[in-house]
Design an enzyme around this catalytic site. Structure first.
Site, PDB file in Angstrom:
ATOM      1  N   TYR A  94      43.482  43.240  30.521  1.00  0.00           N
ATOM      2  CA  TYR A  94      43.692  44.332  31.765  1.00  0.00           C
ATOM      3  C   TYR A  94      45.208  43.654  32.435  1.00  0.00           C
ATOM      4  CZ  TYR A  94      41.783  40.383  34.512  1.00  0.00           C
ATOM      5  OH  TYR A  94      41.801  39.014  34.935  1.00  0.00           O
ATOM      6  N   TRP A 153      39.023  38.052  28.079  1.00  0.00           N
ATOM      7  CA  TRP A 153      38.200  38.627  29.318  1.00  0.00           C
ATOM      8  C   TRP A 153      38.432  40.126  29.735  1.00  0.00           C
ATOM      9  CZ3 TRP A 153      34.204  37.471  31.724  1.00  0.00           C
ATOM     10  CH2 TRP A 153      33.807  38.101  33.007  1.00  0.00           C
ATOM     11  N   GLU A 193      32.923  30.069  40.021  1.00  0.00           N
ATOM     12  CA  GLU A 193      34.434  30.343  40.719  1.00  0.00           C
ATOM     13  C   GLU A 193      34.043  30.395  42.213  1.00  0.00           C
ATOM     14  OE1 GLU A 193      36.159  33.840  39.159  1.00  0.00           O
ATOM     15  OE2 GLU A 193      35.003  33.678  37.160  1.00  0.00           O
TER      16      GLU A 193
END
Length: 253
Positions: A150, A239, A32
């Site tokens: 989340y 995730w 990333e």
């Protein structure tokens, strides 16, 4: 690491040895993000050398080849930089498209869905990424759609203005505005928060006082699962599962 043959080999050999020592089924690369066109080229070379090494190791050990996957940006281009589609298609078993973190309160001054499946006003949405990857040449069966377990909390400027695109002035709560799914559910229960599922973008939000939280709940996740199946994708992944014992997917049946 990816720019030099020796460092690539060291990385590849150590990764394979690690996977075998723990009886893993495969390895997942998380870069990333490649920052230049040269990085993208080097990524393509790395993937080819990694696949060649996995095939050779399998032949020598007599074991099934390790799976090779990667977590990539939600779309096949980062600004003007294109992922090496041919190398990805040839050398990876699948990719995990990170279709989340589109917006957060550290920079967005209005409420936005952090992981919308659709967005008529922006390319930052899961559907755009999926379609773009497939149009770029990646087979749908090598594409896995990512969901976040989340959300992000914004602080509203005006508690009475609590819809999407409402003005904000920073993080609402949590660490940098980040809240795990279980923390969001606790916030709702403790504060009597109002909840909204927006079917147009496929995203949830809740609010109480000046705190506004964008996240994915059961209806958003189930809609995204149906979307992934309808597009013929390989599957979907979540995730932050390891950090949360209240998993949305467990509610899908």
């Amino acid at each position: 690491m990816a720019s030099q043959p020796n460092s690539r080999k060291t990385f590849i050999d150590s990764a394979i040895n690690l996977a075998r020592s723990y009886n893993f089924h495969g390895l997942d690369l998380d870069w990333e993000y490649p920052a230049t066109d040269t990085d993208m080229t080097n990524l393509g070379v790395l993937l080819k050398e990694w696949r060649d090494a996995v095939v050779a190791e399998s032949s020598n050990s007599g074991k099934a080849p390790l799976l090779l996957t990667a977590a990539f940006y939600y779309a096949p281009k980062i600004e003007s930089r294109s992922y090496p589609i041919d190398s990805i298609t040839t050398n990876l078993d699948w990719i995990n498209a990170m279709a989340y973190d589109f917006y957060d309160p550290s920079w967005s001054q209005v409420t936005r869905a952090p992981a919308a499946l659709y967005d008529p006003e922006s390319q930052y949405n899961g559907n755009y990424g999926v379609v773009a990857w497939i149009q770029a040449g990646l087979p749908a069966k090598k594409l896995v759609l990512g969901f976040p377990f989340y959300g992000y909390a914004w602080r509203l400027v005006n508690a009475d203005n609590h819809g999407l695109f409402a003005p904000t002035n920073g993080e609402g709560t949590g660490s940098d505005g980040v809240m795990l799914y279980k923390q969001i559910k606790q916030f709702m229960a403790q504060n009597g928060a109002a909840t909204v599922f927006n079917a147009s973008i496929v995203g949830d939000y809740c609010y109480a006082g000046t705190t506004w939280i964008g996240y994915d709940d059961t209806q958003s996740i189930s809609t995204k699962v149906s979307y992934a199946k309808g597009k013929g994708l390989l599957g979907y992944f979540a995730w932050h599962v390891a950090a949360d014992d209240n998993w949305v997917l467990s509610q899908l049946g």
